[in-house]
Design an enzyme around this catalytic site. Structure first.
Site, mmCIF file in Angstrom:
data_model
loop_
_atom_site.group_PDB
_atom_site.id
_atom_site.type_symbol
_atom_site.label_atom_id
_atom_site.label_comp_id
_atom_site.label_asym_id
_atom_site.label_seq_id
_atom_site.Cartn_x
_atom_site.Cartn_y
_atom_site.Cartn_z
ATOM 1 N N SER A 1 -0.401 -3.973 0.400
ATOM 2 C CA SER A 1 -1.186 -5.031 -0.221
ATOM 3 C C SER A 1 -0.592 -5.282 -1.601
ATOM 4 C CB SER A 1 -2.653 -4.577 -0.337
ATOM 5 O OG SER A 1 -3.382 -5.467 -1.147
ATOM 6 N N HIS B 1 -4.948 -1.671 5.323
ATOM 7 C CA HIS B 1 -4.534 -0.278 5.494
ATOM 8 C C HIS B 1 -4.972 0.300 6.833
ATOM 9 C CE1 HIS B 1 -3.945 0.674 0.924
ATOM 10 N NE2 HIS B 1 -3.096 -0.217 1.396
ATOM 11 N N GLN C 1 -10.543 -2.525 1.532
ATOM 12 C CA GLN C 1 -9.342 -1.737 1.815
ATOM 13 C C GLN C 1 -9.555 -0.231 1.658
ATOM 14 O OE1 GLN C 1 -5.366 -3.561 1.146
ATOM 15 N NE2 GLN C 1 -5.294 -2.107 -0.542
ATOM 16 N N GLU C 2 -10.334 0.165 0.662
ATOM 17 C CA GLU C 2 -10.514 1.598 0.414
ATOM 18 C C GLU C 2 -11.952 1.907 0.010
ATOM 19 O OE1 GLU C 2 -7.621 3.155 -2.362
ATOM 20 O OE2 GLU C 2 -6.176 1.620 -1.776
ATOM 21 N N GLU D 1 -3.174 5.781 4.033
ATOM 22 C CA GLU D 1 -3.351 6.647 2.873
ATOM 23 C C GLU D 1 -4.113 7.930 3.200
ATOM 24 O OE1 GLU D 1 -4.885 4.258 -0.308
ATOM 25 O OE2 GLU D 1 -3.073 3.044 -0.398
ATOM 26 N N ASP E 1 -12.013 -0.184 -3.355
ATOM 27 C CA ASP E 1 -10.930 -1.141 -3.550
ATOM 28 C C ASP E 1 -11.178 -2.263 -2.556
ATOM 29 O OD1 ASP E 1 -8.670 -2.668 -3.800
ATOM 30 O OD2 ASP E 1 -7.256 -1.115 -3.178
ATOM 31 N N GLU F 1 -12.517 -2.154 -7.567
ATOM 32 C CA GLU F 1 -11.154 -2.648 -7.824
ATOM 33 C C GLU F 1 -10.910 -3.937 -7.048
ATOM 34 O OE1 GLU F 1 -6.711 -1.264 -6.367
ATOM 35 O OE2 GLU F 1 -8.202 0.284 -6.762
ATOM 36 N N ASP G 1 -6.054 -4.803 -10.373
ATOM 37 C CA ASP G 1 -4.808 -4.319 -9.763
ATOM 38 C C ASP G 1 -3.910 -5.524 -9.497
ATOM 39 O OD1 ASP G 1 -2.769 -3.079 -8.365
ATOM 40 O OD2 ASP G 1 -3.918 -2.816 -6.534
ATOM 41 N N LYS H 1 0.536 1.068 -11.534
ATOM 42 C CA LYS H 1 1.492 1.409 -10.476
ATOM 43 C C LYS H 1 2.913 1.180 -11.008
ATOM 44 C CE LYS H 1 -1.587 0.016 -6.682
ATOM 45 N NZ LYS H 1 -1.889 -1.053 -5.702
ATOM 46 N N HIS I 1 -0.875 5.648 -6.699
ATOM 47 C CA HIS I 1 0.180 5.661 -5.683
ATOM 48 C C HIS I 1 0.307 4.276 -5.055
ATOM 49 C CE1 HIS I 1 -2.958 6.387 -2.254
ATOM 50 N NE2 HIS I 1 -3.373 5.510 -3.136
ATOM 51 N N ARG I 2 1.114 4.174 -3.991
ATOM 52 C CA ARG I 2 1.154 2.998 -3.129
ATOM 53 C C ARG I 2 0.865 3.443 -1.698
ATOM 54 N NH1 ARG I 2 2.758 -1.761 -5.803
ATOM 55 N NH2 ARG I 2 1.439 -2.607 -4.155
ATOM 56 N N SER I 3 0.608 2.493 -0.823
ATOM 57 C CA SER I 3 0.305 2.855 0.563
ATOM 58 C C SER I 3 1.534 3.384 1.291
ATOM 59 C CB SER I 3 -0.277 1.654 1.313
ATOM 60 O OG SER I 3 0.598 0.554 1.235
ATOM 61 N N LYS J 1 -5.424 7.871 -8.625
ATOM 62 C CA LYS J 1 -5.764 7.395 -7.281
ATOM 63 C C LYS J 1 -4.541 7.662 -6.415
ATOM 64 C CE LYS J 1 -6.622 3.019 -4.938
ATOM 65 N NZ LYS J 1 -6.759 1.566 -5.113
#
Length: 426
Positions: free
Chosen positions: A41, A154, A162-163, A204, A241, A284, A311, A336, A364-366, A387
């Site tokens: 994303s 994700h 997403q999260e 993730e 998120d 987020e 983000d 990031k 981090h990133r996915s 995160k």
């Protein structure tokens, strides 16, 4: 620090896509290596990740051109040169690329060198990496945001957001916060299994059950917390998120789980209702990355009781961050490294956020790797929040394990952030 050697290669990330690893040697002695992560994303304003685009190889996702740029253009220009600081090297790389978003040489190529140099320069100075990015070191261990249910881009399920993360701000130490997260994670797995849902994990490491709605995801997490000895809304909070840009089109937010098409105002009301109903302490990307008026209103309505985290809105870019500060769009920023492409620019974004009392969350990133530099970076910068995914998959757990090592090495000097660095007052 004279650069003696520079070499890049193509490796794979946690999703099985190619990425770039860079090795660097200073003064024929001090070595550093780094592997660059990749996002799924991605905000449209991020620095450009250079991909080959050859459909016959890795479905077009190869990075041989970025590797070639490191091993030819970049190597030819920096091998033999001396750099006194990280910022001196990074500024040289930025100037060499010459574009606003690093599209010429590739942000992945440039970041690989920047990260590898950071490690090698720590070795040169004979200090731990977690003490190397900032002169004044605070001994602050971050509070982790742990992504335990995946949705959106994700995961292949019906959840819009997403999260769904747990945020154990009531822990006594980082190691205690990790224990709390692990226990909630395992109780959640039992609950999902008992209710007949899949316990397969997403990109993730969080579970990706085919739940009916965003509310159901929150409620089953709260049920899992209640199975432990911890209290929701006291020891453990919820962080979201939303990744709203992923389901925004033609000025409308399409919430698939409720089959609703929402205006910006209605989306804000929807998020406000969730925050008022549940112990949610961080949201987020609640709105689209270009919905500036909406962000201002979202922060106005919820910013005193909840972190409003940018983000895609800010993409670790100090200029977009400055605009968001001026517009009062948020009270915390996600950080990031690969969104901007160098360590120096990332540090500048964190420093600007701190100057204006915004929270900062190193992320981090996915598409991740075994590289754990963000753990050291978060401690060095005293960001107080990290995160880095769920409590499964080695690419995520590697970051937590590195923080455990740092905590052990600091001993009694280690300070756990808890709620001290949130973008709000509890």
């Amino acid at each position: 620090m004279k650069i003696s050697n520079l070499h890049a290669r193509e490796l794979l990330d946690s999703r099985g896509n190619p990425t770039i690893e860079v090795d660097i040697v200073l003064n024929n002695k001090f070595k550093g290596s780094a592997i660059v992560p990749s996002g799924a994303s991605t905000g449209e304003h991020e620095a450009v990740e250079l991909r080959d685009g050859d459909p016959k190889r890795f479905l077009g996702k190869g990075v041989l051109n970025a590797v070639k740029n490191v091993n030819t253009i970049l190597a030819d220009n920096i091998i033999g040169n001396t750099f006194s600081t990280q910022s001196e090297l990074d500024c040289f790389l930025i100037e060499l690329d010459g574009t606003r978003n690093k599209r010429k040489l590739g942000a992945n190529a440039i970041l690989g060198i920047s990260m590898a140099f950071g490690r090698a320069s720590a070795n040169f100075r004979d200090i731990p990496l977690f003490k190397s990015f900032k002169d004044s070191f605070e001994y602050l261990l971050p509070t982790p945001m742990m992504n335990i249910i995946n949705g959106g881009s994700h995961a292949n399920n019906n959840i819009d957001f997403q999260e769904f993360m747990i945020f154990p701000i009531g822990a006594k130490s980082f190691s205690h916060s990790l224990q709390m997260g692990v226990e909630v994670f395992h109780y959640l797995k039992m609950l999902l299994n008992d209710k007949g849902f899949s316990t397969a994990v997403g990109d993730e490491g969080g579970f990706a059950p085919n739940l009916k709605s965003n509310d159901e995801a929150i409620e089953i997490i709260l049920e899992a917390i209640s199975k432990t000895s911890y209290m929701p809304g006291k020891d453990v909070y919820i962080a979201l998120d939303v990744a709203a840009s992923e389901f925004y089109n033609n000025n409308t937010y399409h919430v698939q789980s409720t089959n609703s098409n929402l205006s910006s105002e209605q989306m804000i009301d929807y998020l406000s209702n969730l925050v008022n109903q549940y112990p949610i302490i961080s949201v987020e990307d609640g709105l689209d990355e270009n919905d500036w008026d909406g962000w201002n209103e979202l922060n106005h309505q919820l910013g005193l009781k909840c972190q409003i985290v940018g983000d895609d809105l800010t993409v670790t870019n100090k200029h977009r961050l400055a605009k968001s500060i001026k517009c009062k769009s948020m009270n915390a920023i996600l950080i990031k490294l690969n969104q901007i492409g160098t360590i120096t620019e990332t540090i500048e974004a964190i420093n600007l956020a701190k100057k204006h009392n915004l929270g900062s969350i190193v992320s981090h990133r996915s598409g991740e790797t075994e590289d754990s530099i963000i753990s050291d970076f978060s401690v060095s910068m005293g960001s107080g929040q990290i995160k880095t995914g769920s409590l499964s998959r080695t690419d995520r757990v590697a970051k937590y394990n590195q923080l455990l090592r740092i905590e052990e090495s600091l001993g009694d000097k280690a300070i756990f952030a808890g709620s001290k660095t949130l973008g709000i007052d509890l």
